[in-house]
Design an enzyme around this catalytic site. Sequence first.
Site, PDB file in Angstrom:
ATOM      1  N   GLU A  21     -59.176 -27.241  35.258  1.00 54.42           N
ATOM      2  CA  GLU A  21     -58.506 -28.386  34.735  1.00 54.42           C
ATOM      3  C   GLU A  21     -59.039 -29.887  35.379  1.00 54.42           C
ATOM      4  O   GLU A  21     -59.109 -30.882  34.748  1.00 54.42           O
ATOM      5  CB  GLU A  21     -56.989 -28.237  34.704  1.00 54.42           C
ATOM      6  CG  GLU A  21     -56.543 -27.033  33.569  1.00 54.42           C
ATOM      7  CD  GLU A  21     -54.886 -26.897  33.701  1.00 54.42           C
ATOM      8  OE1 GLU A  21     -54.691 -26.036  32.676  1.00 54.42           O
ATOM      9  OE2 GLU A  21     -54.363 -27.260  34.644  1.00 54.42           O
ATOM     10  N   ARG A  50     -37.858 -30.287  33.677  1.00 54.84           N
ATOM     11  CA  ARG A  50     -37.516 -29.782  32.226  1.00 54.84           C
ATOM     12  C   ARG A  50     -36.168 -29.545  32.000  1.00 54.84           C
ATOM     13  O   ARG A  50     -35.703 -29.605  30.913  1.00 54.84           O
ATOM     14  CB  ARG A  50     -38.443 -28.665  32.138  1.00 54.84           C
ATOM     15  CG  ARG A  50     -40.061 -28.899  31.846  1.00 54.84           C
ATOM     16  CD  ARG A  50     -40.892 -27.658  32.046  1.00 54.84           C
ATOM     17  NE  ARG A  50     -42.218 -27.909  31.584  1.00 54.84           N
ATOM     18  CZ  ARG A  50     -43.347 -26.948  32.035  1.00 54.84           C
ATOM     19  NH1 ARG A  50     -42.920 -25.794  32.637  1.00 54.84           N
ATOM     20  NH2 ARG A  50     -44.418 -27.246  31.282  1.00 54.84           N
ATOM     21  N   HIS A  69     -47.002 -31.033  32.137  1.00 56.65           N
ATOM     22  CA  HIS A  69     -48.068 -29.987  32.177  1.00 56.65           C
ATOM     23  C   HIS A  69     -48.396 -29.654  33.598  1.00 56.65           C
ATOM     24  O   HIS A  69     -48.511 -30.851  34.270  1.00 56.65           O
ATOM     25  CB  HIS A  69     -49.236 -29.895  31.547  1.00 56.65           C
ATOM     26  CG  HIS A  69     -50.201 -28.912  31.634  1.00 56.65           C
ATOM     27  ND1 HIS A  69     -50.508 -27.463  31.165  1.00 56.65           N
ATOM     28  CD2 HIS A  69     -51.255 -29.123  32.617  1.00 56.65           C
ATOM     29  CE1 HIS A  69     -51.403 -27.052  31.734  1.00 56.65           C
ATOM     30  NE2 HIS A  69     -52.074 -27.860  32.694  1.00 56.65           N
TER      31      HIS A  69
HETATM   32  P1  DAT Z   1     -46.783 -23.697  31.124  1.00 58.65           P
HETATM   33  O1  DAT Z   1     -46.951 -25.044  30.430  1.00 58.65           O
HETATM   34  O2  DAT Z   1     -45.651 -23.716  31.975  1.00 58.65           O
HETATM   35  O3  DAT Z   1     -48.063 -23.521  31.760  1.00 58.65           O
HETATM   36  P2  DAT Z   1     -48.147 -21.940  29.288  1.00 58.65           P
HETATM   37  O4  DAT Z   1     -49.391 -22.138  29.698  1.00 58.65           O
HETATM   38  O5  DAT Z   1     -47.587 -20.541  29.131  1.00 58.65           O
HETATM   39  O6  DAT Z   1     -46.731 -22.685  30.022  1.00 58.65           O
HETATM   40  O7  DAT Z   1     -47.877 -22.499  27.663  1.00 58.65           O
HETATM   41  C1  DAT Z   1     -48.486 -23.676  27.470  1.00 58.65           C
HETATM   42  C2  DAT Z   1     -47.687 -24.693  26.826  1.00 58.65           C
HETATM   43  O8  DAT Z   1     -47.660 -24.112  25.362  1.00 58.65           O
HETATM   44  C3  DAT Z   1     -46.291 -24.601  26.880  1.00 58.65           C
HETATM   45  O9  DAT Z   1     -45.992 -25.806  27.838  1.00 58.65           O
HETATM   46  C4  DAT Z   1     -45.410 -24.933  26.022  1.00 58.65           C
HETATM   47  C5  DAT Z   1     -46.287 -24.051  24.833  1.00 58.65           C
HETATM   48  N1  DAT Z   1     -45.763 -22.621  24.549  1.00 58.65           N
HETATM   49  C6  DAT Z   1     -45.957 -21.603  25.451  1.00 58.65           C
HETATM   50  N2  DAT Z   1     -45.264 -20.452  24.996  1.00 58.65           N
HETATM   51  C7  DAT Z   1     -44.704 -21.037  23.950  1.00 58.65           C
HETATM   52  C8  DAT Z   1     -44.162 -20.248  23.047  1.00 58.65           C
HETATM   53  N3  DAT Z   1     -43.662 -19.092  23.075  1.00 58.65           N
HETATM   54  N4  DAT Z   1     -43.530 -20.884  21.894  1.00 58.65           N
HETATM   55  C9  DAT Z   1     -44.031 -22.003  21.593  1.00 58.65           C
HETATM   56  N5  DAT Z   1     -44.604 -22.912  22.384  1.00 58.65           N
HETATM   57  C10 DAT Z   1     -44.987 -22.335  23.633  1.00 58.65           C
HETATM   58 MG    MG Z   2     -50.134 -23.185  31.500  1.00 58.16          MG
END
Ligand code: DAT
Ligand code: MG
Length: 149
Positions: free
Chosen positions: A126, A102, A115
């Site tokens: 998953e 990233r 992801h």
């Molecule tokens: P990760 O993909 O690192 O596990 P996550 O499960 O908290 O992160 O969130 C899933 C996805 O959602 C992430 O890859 C991008 C989006 N996302 C998360 N938090 C966000 C935010 N605050 N604003 C916009 N998109 C967000």
């Molecule tokens: Mg996640």
Amino acid sequence: MERTFIMVKPDGVQRGLIGVIITKLERRGLRLVGMKMLHLSEDFAKKHYAVHVGKPFFAGLIDYITMGPVVAMVWEGTHAIEVARRTMGATNPANADPGTIRADYALEIGRNLVHGSDGPKTAATEIALWFSEDELMTYDRSIDRWIYE
Ligand code: DAT
Ligand code: MG
């Protein structure tokens, strides 16, 4: 051996980064045990991201993840879940450590390329959602004794 679910998101596919992402995980020593390409329906996307229902970014997240085909994979190895997450870098690319996927290839949280399951329970859920048992391989590589003590 631990298994984790990894997906190259639509931006990763469109930007020609499938190979880069696979190479990073492969060179790390993780073993690919399942892979397929698919274009998610809105329903399936909502199942995958069910934990985020109701959050302000949910609608945008579903739009993003259904924009084009993704590459779904299962990777296996010692501490595979944590190792893959650290190889990917922080959720927001702006905070990701240099050298991670990233940090090296993305700028915004809503286009963060990849992801990875965030824990053993999520990984099991998953993997079961995305793959059937017969789509997952069990095999040894001759190099494995040079990666695993
Ligand atoms: P990760 O993909 O690192 O596990 P996550 O499960 O908290 O992160 O969130 C899933 C996805 O959602 C992430 O890859 C991008 C989006 N996302 C998360 N938090 C966000 C935010 N605050 N604003 C916009 N998109 C967000
Ligand atoms: Mg996640």
